[in-house]
Structure formats: C-alpha cells, structure tokens
Design a protein around this motif. Sequence first.
Motif, PDB file in Angstrom:
ATOM      1  N   HIS A 726       0.830  -1.206   0.000  1.00  0.00           N
ATOM      2  CA  HIS A 726       0.000   0.000   0.000  1.00  0.00           C
ATOM      3  C   HIS A 726       0.862   1.253   0.000  1.00  0.00           C
ATOM      4  O   HIS A 726       0.605   2.218  -0.737  1.00  0.00           O
ATOM      5  CB  HIS A 726      -0.935  -0.001   1.231  1.00  0.00           C
ATOM      6  CG  HIS A 726      -2.210  -0.754   0.994  1.00  0.00           C
ATOM      7  ND1 HIS A 726      -3.199  -0.310   0.145  1.00  0.00           N
ATOM      8  CD2 HIS A 726      -2.664  -1.934   1.516  1.00  0.00           C
ATOM      9  CE1 HIS A 726      -4.204  -1.162   0.140  1.00  0.00           C
ATOM     10  NE2 HIS A 726      -3.897  -2.170   0.974  1.00  0.00           N
ATOM     11  N   TRP A 727       1.877   1.252   0.812  1.00  0.00           N
ATOM     12  CA  TRP A 727       2.758   2.426   0.891  1.00  0.00           C
ATOM     13  C   TRP A 727       3.483   2.676  -0.427  1.00  0.00           C
ATOM     14  O   TRP A 727       3.610   3.807  -0.885  1.00  0.00           O
ATOM     15  CB  TRP A 727       3.763   2.205   2.018  1.00  0.00           C
ATOM     16  CG  TRP A 727       4.718   3.355   2.180  1.00  0.00           C
ATOM     17  CD1 TRP A 727       4.516   4.489   2.881  1.00  0.00           C
ATOM     18  CD2 TRP A 727       6.026   3.441   1.588  1.00  0.00           C
ATOM     19  NE1 TRP A 727       5.610   5.306   2.793  1.00  0.00           N
ATOM     20  CE2 TRP A 727       6.559   4.688   1.993  1.00  0.00           C
ATOM     21  CE3 TRP A 727       6.776   2.603   0.774  1.00  0.00           C
ATOM     22  CZ2 TRP A 727       7.820   5.105   1.596  1.00  0.00           C
ATOM     23  CZ3 TRP A 727       8.023   3.018   0.391  1.00  0.00           C
ATOM     24  CH2 TRP A 727       8.547   4.259   0.798  1.00  0.00           C
ATOM     25  N   MET A 728       3.944   1.599  -1.083  1.00  0.00           N
ATOM     26  CA  MET A 728       4.649   1.739  -2.348  1.00  0.00           C
ATOM     27  C   MET A 728       3.728   2.276  -3.450  1.00  0.00           C
ATOM     28  O   MET A 728       4.122   3.147  -4.243  1.00  0.00           O
ATOM     29  CB  MET A 728       5.236   0.387  -2.773  1.00  0.00           C
ATOM     30  CG  MET A 728       6.354  -0.108  -1.868  1.00  0.00           C
ATOM     31  SD  MET A 728       6.883  -1.782  -2.256  1.00  0.00           S
ATOM     32  CE  MET A 728       7.497  -1.523  -3.914  1.00  0.00           C
ATOM     33  N   MET A 729       2.494   1.790  -3.505  1.00  0.00           N
ATOM     34  CA  MET A 729       1.574   2.273  -4.541  1.00  0.00           C
ATOM     35  C   MET A 729       1.178   3.723  -4.306  1.00  0.00           C
ATOM     36  O   MET A 729       1.015   4.505  -5.254  1.00  0.00           O
ATOM     37  CB  MET A 729       0.337   1.371  -4.588  1.00  0.00           C
ATOM     38  CG  MET A 729       0.624   0.009  -5.229  1.00  0.00           C
ATOM     39  SD  MET A 729      -0.851  -0.968  -5.486  1.00  0.00           S
ATOM     40  CE  MET A 729      -1.306  -1.303  -3.805  1.00  0.00           C
ATOM     41  N   GLU A 730       1.032   4.128  -3.048  1.00  0.00           N
ATOM     42  CA  GLU A 730       0.730   5.538  -2.772  1.00  0.00           C
ATOM     43  C   GLU A 730       1.894   6.427  -3.198  1.00  0.00           C
ATOM     44  O   GLU A 730       1.697   7.514  -3.765  1.00  0.00           O
ATOM     45  CB  GLU A 730       0.443   5.707  -1.286  1.00  0.00           C
ATOM     46  CG  GLU A 730      -0.887   5.107  -0.854  1.00  0.00           C
ATOM     47  CD  GLU A 730      -1.103   5.241   0.636  1.00  0.00           C
ATOM     48  OE1 GLU A 730      -0.172   5.740   1.315  1.00  0.00           O
ATOM     49  OE2 GLU A 730      -2.181   4.827   1.135  1.00  0.00           O
ATOM     50  N   ALA A 731       3.094   5.991  -2.981  1.00  0.00           N
ATOM     51  CA  ALA A 731       4.258   6.777  -3.392  1.00  0.00           C
ATOM     52  C   ALA A 731       4.342   6.872  -4.913  1.00  0.00           C
ATOM     53  O   ALA A 731       4.660   7.927  -5.474  1.00  0.00           O
ATOM     54  CB  ALA A 731       5.522   6.140  -2.822  1.00  0.00           C
ATOM     55  N   MET A 732       4.080   5.793  -5.595  1.00  0.00           N
ATOM     56  CA  MET A 732       4.114   5.823  -7.051  1.00  0.00           C
ATOM     57  C   MET A 732       3.008   6.706  -7.614  1.00  0.00           C
ATOM     58  O   MET A 732       3.184   7.377  -8.642  1.00  0.00           O
ATOM     59  CB  MET A 732       3.973   4.398  -7.608  1.00  0.00           C
ATOM     60  CG  MET A 732       5.161   3.489  -7.267  1.00  0.00           C
ATOM     61  SD  MET A 732       4.881   1.765  -7.659  1.00  0.00           S
ATOM     62  CE  MET A 732       4.753   1.875  -9.427  1.00  0.00           C
ATOM     63  N   GLU A 733       1.853   6.752  -6.928  1.00  0.00           N
ATOM     64  CA  GLU A 733       0.743   7.593  -7.399  1.00  0.00           C
ATOM     65  C   GLU A 733       1.071   9.062  -7.216  1.00  0.00           C
ATOM     66  O   GLU A 733       0.703   9.907  -8.055  1.00  0.00           O
ATOM     67  CB  GLU A 733      -0.539   7.220  -6.649  1.00  0.00           C
ATOM     68  CG  GLU A 733      -1.781   7.945  -7.175  1.00  0.00           C
ATOM     69  CD  GLU A 733      -3.031   7.541  -6.437  1.00  0.00           C
ATOM     70  OE1 GLU A 733      -4.127   7.911  -6.875  1.00  0.00           O
ATOM     71  OE2 GLU A 733      -2.901   6.846  -5.398  1.00  0.00           O
ATOM     72  N   ARG A 734       1.805   9.408  -6.165  1.00  0.00           N
ATOM     73  CA  ARG A 734       2.139  10.808  -5.922  1.00  0.00           C
ATOM     74  C   ARG A 734       3.087  11.336  -7.001  1.00  0.00           C
ATOM     75  O   ARG A 734       3.012  12.482  -7.407  1.00  0.00           O
ATOM     76  CB  ARG A 734       2.788  10.962  -4.540  1.00  0.00           C
ATOM     77  CG  ARG A 734       1.772  10.880  -3.394  1.00  0.00           C
ATOM     78  CD  ARG A 734       2.375  11.421  -2.109  1.00  0.00           C
ATOM     79  NE  ARG A 734       3.575  10.681  -1.706  1.00  0.00           N
ATOM     80  CZ  ARG A 734       3.564   9.607  -0.903  1.00  0.00           C
ATOM     81  NH1 ARG A 734       2.402   9.173  -0.433  1.00  0.00           N
ATOM     82  NH2 ARG A 734       4.674   8.990  -0.592  1.00  0.00           N
ATOM     83  N   VAL A 735       3.974  10.535  -7.479  1.00  0.00           N
ATOM     84  CA  VAL A 735       4.912  11.001  -8.511  1.00  0.00           C
ATOM     85  C   VAL A 735       4.395  10.738  -9.918  1.00  0.00           C
ATOM     86  O   VAL A 735       5.092  10.996 -10.901  1.00  0.00           O
ATOM     87  CB  VAL A 735       6.275  10.319  -8.320  1.00  0.00           C
ATOM     88  CG1 VAL A 735       6.881  10.715  -6.986  1.00  0.00           C
ATOM     89  CG2 VAL A 735       6.167   8.806  -8.427  1.00  0.00           C
ATOM     90  N   LYS A 736       3.177  10.160  -9.992  1.00  0.00           N
ATOM     91  CA  LYS A 736       2.507   9.924 -11.281  1.00  0.00           C
ATOM     92  C   LYS A 736       3.393   9.093 -12.212  1.00  0.00           C
ATOM     93  O   LYS A 736       3.707   9.465 -13.333  1.00  0.00           O
ATOM     94  CB  LYS A 736       2.151  11.242 -11.956  1.00  0.00           C
ATOM     95  CG  LYS A 736       1.155  12.067 -11.141  1.00  0.00           C
ATOM     96  CD  LYS A 736       0.834  13.355 -11.845  1.00  0.00           C
ATOM     97  CE  LYS A 736      -0.174  14.178 -11.017  1.00  0.00           C
ATOM     98  NZ  LYS A 736      -0.533  15.450 -11.685  1.00  0.00           N
ATOM     99  N   MET A 737       3.769   7.916 -11.744  1.00  0.00           N
ATOM    100  CA  MET A 737       4.597   7.025 -12.547  1.00  0.00           C
ATOM    101  C   MET A 737       3.785   6.271 -13.590  1.00  0.00           C
ATOM    102  O   MET A 737       4.350   5.707 -14.533  1.00  0.00           O
ATOM    103  CB  MET A 737       5.312   6.004 -11.633  1.00  0.00           C
ATOM    104  CG  MET A 737       6.341   6.626 -10.703  1.00  0.00           C
ATOM    105  SD  MET A 737       7.217   5.385  -9.739  1.00  0.00           S
ATOM    106  CE  MET A 737       8.035   4.473 -11.025  1.00  0.00           C
ATOM    107  N   SER A 738       2.465   6.228 -13.475  1.00  0.00           N
ATOM    108  CA  SER A 738       1.632   5.501 -14.438  1.00  0.00           C
ATOM    109  C   SER A 738       0.310   6.232 -14.620  1.00  0.00           C
ATOM    110  O   SER A 738      -0.187   6.899 -13.704  1.00  0.00           O
ATOM    111  CB  SER A 738       1.385   4.066 -13.940  1.00  0.00           C
ATOM    112  OG  SER A 738       0.509   3.392 -14.816  1.00  0.00           O
ATOM    113  N   LYS A 739      -0.216   6.093 -15.857  1.00  0.00           N
ATOM    114  CA  LYS A 739      -1.519   6.703 -16.143  1.00  0.00           C
ATOM    115  C   LYS A 739      -2.674   5.814 -15.683  1.00  0.00           C
ATOM    116  O   LYS A 739      -3.805   6.277 -15.583  1.00  0.00           O
ATOM    117  CB  LYS A 739      -1.649   6.964 -17.635  1.00  0.00           C
ATOM    118  CG  LYS A 739      -0.619   7.976 -18.163  1.00  0.00           C
ATOM    119  CD  LYS A 739      -0.793   8.179 -19.657  1.00  0.00           C
ATOM    120  CE  LYS A 739       0.228   9.186 -20.178  1.00  0.00           C
ATOM    121  NZ  LYS A 739       0.089   9.411 -21.653  1.00  0.00           N
TER     122      LYS A 739
END
Length: 753
Positions: A726-739
């Motif tokens: 969960h923590w990793m996906m939230e971090a990736m969402e903040r930097v917008k790594m995927s659409k």
Amino acid sequence: ERLYLFEKCLGKNQVDSEHDLDRVLRKLIGDYMKPIYTRSTISSFEKLKTCCRNSHMARVSDSRTCLYKDNDENESEIPDPEEAEKEVRELVYRDLYLWSILTNRIELSKILLNHMETRICALLIASKIFRSYFYYASDNESKDVICCQITQFEEYANECLKCCYNFDEEKACEIAIRRINIYGGVTCLQVAVDADDKNFIGQPCCDQVLNNIWYDKMEPFQSTLSDKIKLILGISTFGILAPFLVTFRTEQSLLNYTFEEDRQINGIKINEIEEEKKQLKPTTNKRLNDHGINYSDNYMWRSTKYSKSYLTYLRHLKHFHESPIVKYSYNSASYIIFLLLFSYYLLFNFEIPTDEIPSIHWTEIFVILMVTTMLFEEIRQFLCQENRTMIGKLSNYFITNQFHTVILVLSYLLFYIGLILRFTNTYSEQAFSAAKIVLAYDLEIWFIRSFVFLGIAQNLGPKLVMIRRMVTDLFFFTYIILIAMIAYGVVSRSMYNFNNETFPFDGQSIFQNIAYPTYYLMYGNIDGELANLDREQGSSASIATHILLAFHMLFVNILLINLLIAMFSFTFQSVQNQTDLVWRYERYSLIREYYDRPPLFPPLIIITHGIELIKYIARRHSKTAQTKTFKMIGANRNVDREWSEFESYATNQYVRSLLTNQPLSIAALVPSKEQQLSSDMTNNNQQFQSNNSQSDTKLLADEVTSVKKVVADLRTHAEEMNRCMHWMMEAMERVKMSKEPRPNLTSTISTNS
C-alpha cells in the motif's frame, strides 16, 4: 576363492598340525600372542572329554591339571566342572570363529560371534587378520573389499566397546585392558594399536583407561590449578610432601590381612590338604594381580608393629613414585640437566688431556654415566618388549618406527665414537678437533631427541607426528632434487670453467666446485653463479650456461619446491583432520613406556637395573614370580568370568542386530542410565509401551502447537507485506509514474482461528 589369501599367506607351507596353525596366527596377528593350540592348551575335544569324564566321579583338581596346566593365574583356585564346560564351549566357538575369519566367511563369523562372550577382542583380531591379508591381495578390487571388511570389523568393535562403556564405565575400562587368555593373553588395546585402529584408541573409554594408568593410584582428574601446583610440589620434593598434598584413590580394607602376612599369603601352594590350609592365614579378596595394571586395587596396609599414619605415608610415597606421570617428570628433569651439562663441557671444558691436566672434568664424567645408564635402559626396554621372538623384537623396535630408530642409534653411536676419538687423538690439535666435531653433532641429535617429551601435550603431540611424516616425505623427495642438482652441476661445469682452472678429481674438489654451489642455488643464492658467468659475456658457453641456469631455477625453485610444499601441506592436513585421534594413539606408546620404567632416573637408574637383574635370576629358578606386564590380570577366575559375562550382556543386543544387517545405534540400545541399571527388561515391557504411547501423544501435541505458531507468524508477515505494498503504490501515485489507476489490494488473510 575363499582360501586364496590364506594360501598366499602360507606360501609353500601347509597347515598339517597345531604348530602350523599357531605359526599362521603369529604371522597374521603378531608374535606377541601366545600359542593357543600347542603349549598353552590342549585340543578342545580332549578338554571336553576330560570335563565329561571328571564331572561327577573324579576330583575337580584332576580335570584342572589338563585344562589349565599352563595358566599363570591363581593356582590355588579350582574351577567348577560346569564352568570348565562353559570355557570349553567358548574355546570351540573361538576356533570356529578364527576358522571363519581365516577362510573369509564373514556372515558365518557374525553368527558365531553371537554365541561368544569375548567379542571385542575377537572383532579386533579379525580386523588385524584382514589388515595382514591386505598385503597379499594382488589387485585393487580385492584390496577394496578387504579395506571394507577392515572398516566393518573395526566399527563393530568400536560399537561394542561403546555399549560396555554406556552400561558401566569402570568395567568397560577394565575390559579394554584386561588380559584375554583364550586369545593368547592379548588385550584389546594391544591388538587395536597393532592393527592401527585409531578410532578404537580415540574412544572415551580408552582415553579414560589411559588416564587411569597415567596417574595409577593417584586421583586421575587433577586438572585444577591447585591440584597441579600440589603435584609439582610433590615431584620437586622427591615425593616427601606428596602424601600430604596429592589426592589418592579411595582405599579399601583387606579382610584378615596385615603388613607382616604378605609373604605367607603369597606362599600358598596349589595342592595343599585341608589341614595344611587351616594352619595358614586366609586368602585376601584382591581383584587384580600385582604384576599387572591394578590402579583400582588400592588397599590399606595394616600392622601390629607400626601406626596407621606411618603405614599410610609409606604406602602413598610408594604409589606416588610408581605412577607413570611421576616417572615421566623425573626423566624429563634429568634429561634437561644432562643437556645443560653436555653443552657446558663441550663449550668450556673440552680440552686435550696433558701432563698438567691429566684428568677430565666432572661434568664429562657425569655425561658419560648418564649416556651409559640410558643405553642400559634402552637395552632393558628392547628385551622387555611384548614380542616373544627375537625377530619380532628387532622388527618392532627398529622397523616399526624407523625415524626414531635412526635418531636413537646415531645418538649413542656418535657419542661413543667421539669418546674414543677424545682419548686417542691427543697428539695434535687438528686430530683432537675430530672428537669435538663428532660430539657436537651428537649433542645436536640429543637435543632433537628431547622432542619426545612433548608428546604428552595434546597441542604439541600431533605436531611431532607431522614433523616425523614430513621428514619421511622429504627423504623420498630428496632423490628427485639430488638428480636435478647433480645434473646442473655436472653439465654447467663441463660447458663453462667457473674458476678459470680445472679442479682435481677428488672428493673435496667435487663437493667444493659442484655440490655446494648448486645446493645453495635452491635457496635463491645465485649471485656468485651470475658473477662467474658475467666474466665472459657474449661467449657461447656463457650463454648456454645462462639458459641452463634459467631452466634449472624454473624446474627446482618453482616446480619441485612448490611440489614439496604441497606434499607438506597434504601431510599437515591429514594429521590436522584427526588431531585428537593421532594424539591419543601416540600417547598410548608413551604411557606404555613409562609404565614399565623403573622409578629412579638416570644415572640412579643403574640401581634399579641391578635389582631387576637379581629379580630376573630369581624368576629363572622360581615358578611363582611374575614379570610386570601392561595388562590387567584378574586375581582369580571369578574376576575373568565377571568380565566375560559383563561384556557378553552389554554387547548382546548389538551383536544380534548384526545378523539382520541393520546394526542398532548406541542410543537405541542404551538410551538412559535408568534402563542401564534395569536387570530384568521383560518386567518393564508394559510400562515402556505405555510411556511410549504417552510420549507419542505429547509429541503430536507439541507438533500441532508448533504448526499453529508458524501459521500465526506467516499471517503477521503477510499483513506487513500488504501494508508495505500500500505504501509503495501511494508513493508511485504521488509522482505519477503511471496513467493507469491504482489497483485495490484486499487482504486474503482469514481472521478465523
């Protein structure tokens, strides 16, 4: 062919009589074994007829005359006819067992072993026979099979000794060192050492019995610092303070025995009538004979003339000086004094006898006495070996340990040669120097011989074995290096004149111009060689010799020296991998030597040599006197019978398991002390089964609890992994790594217990 190796061992001879069979056994086992079919006993069939004929009508003493006519045990004891028949059956099984081993019938030998009582020694003798057969095998396949058989019987003997040791440690120690009459008076340790069975010698049982012999009547476990200091004080005061400082074994009291009655008790005859026996003092209840190992028999002296404290002091003083550890300490100290005095008189008082100084220094006289008395002691040890033939004594003393033999012979030979030159070459200083050179080399060898005193140390003993084996490797490798050195020396000197002149054909010139320069090339000393070659730079001879020198340095200094280092490394590793076994195996010989040594040390040892000579002359005229032997000998037949029955009982279950080819482990045979002390196993069968079911239920419950704990740990770990994702996906969402939108993680862990 079962008889192939046996026939190769016989050679052109045949087994047509009992003497021939004894000769074969002596050849395969060793000449320290007494003949078991000729002088010592008669045939088993004749014994059986004697027992059957005399069991009811005749006197027991008549049958004993035929059964035990050569036995040196307590002659006043008369065996029971039933016991005599039992011994006859044991002899029959022994004969069949030896026949099965000699003819290579392994499975049959296991069946016969199941009916025997003295099994450990029988197994060790089998391994020794197969080890002797190994040298007669002609192909590798036969040698591999024999090696497997040797390992197999040694393993059986080791496991049987472990069974005895787990049942009773003290009796197991006695079993390992006791004299076994039906096998020619050998001991288990004696056969194991001769068979090179290091695993048997390295067992805790053998280690304990060697410790007991090393300390003798003193307490063997004196490992604390205070105990060591007390022992050193006792040794340094020549035993005067030892009875007050050193702890001795627990003493027992003999029934109706006094200090003045010793000679009368030992003088009882064999066939005395009852009226004569009543007039003598009653026999003692000693378990062991005095001329053998008897560390466990420590009895008090009683007297009507002397006080108890006085007798106790004398007894402890006597036992202290008889222990091998004290003898070893005295001899070590005297050897150090000998080296110091030898070095002193060679350095400061080695002068030519003149009219002004006609006599020699007192230190030289002392050194001569020391060496002479030590030579007498070596002769005594040679004559007192356990081998029964002179050829066996020579082989065991000079061939078994060749490195020790060379050092020993050279030390005495050089000393007496130097001594002769010292008193004959007195006409010039140059001639007299020959004596000093010989004695100086001899002193070097005496210093090397002092290494033997380090063998008792557990850390240094194996290192001496490494040195001895490395010297053996170096001896055989020297031939290869010598060829390379001579080849370069001769070829290089024939191509190039190093000294600008032709040297004469004599030994000194050859060594000076060929041997010495090429020898020191091995250590990298090539400056002198290159300087001589550079005198004529550019000449064809100089260039060719340069090429030859380069090849010689590459071959000797790079290839051969590194190969020698690799051989040393292999020898070191092979000993290092079994350091404890090697040390215990070598320690046996050291303890065996000092057990037989007289209490006095050189040069005072000459006094005991005179006493021993008088005793030897007395033994030649007396049948009752016995020589001291490195064996434990029962004082009567009951002790031997007790040892045999204990060995049979302790090893019975393991030997039976050999018939199924599935030997049981020692833990399965003797799992606990409580079960060892249980004499009747059948009465506890039901209790054992109930305890076994209860233990199985408890074990199952423990396993279920363990599984639940593991499942709980996995659940906790999975939840932590889910939270991390969960923590990793939230971090990736903040930097917008995927659409793509973030997937939803759901916990798959059930919360039901």
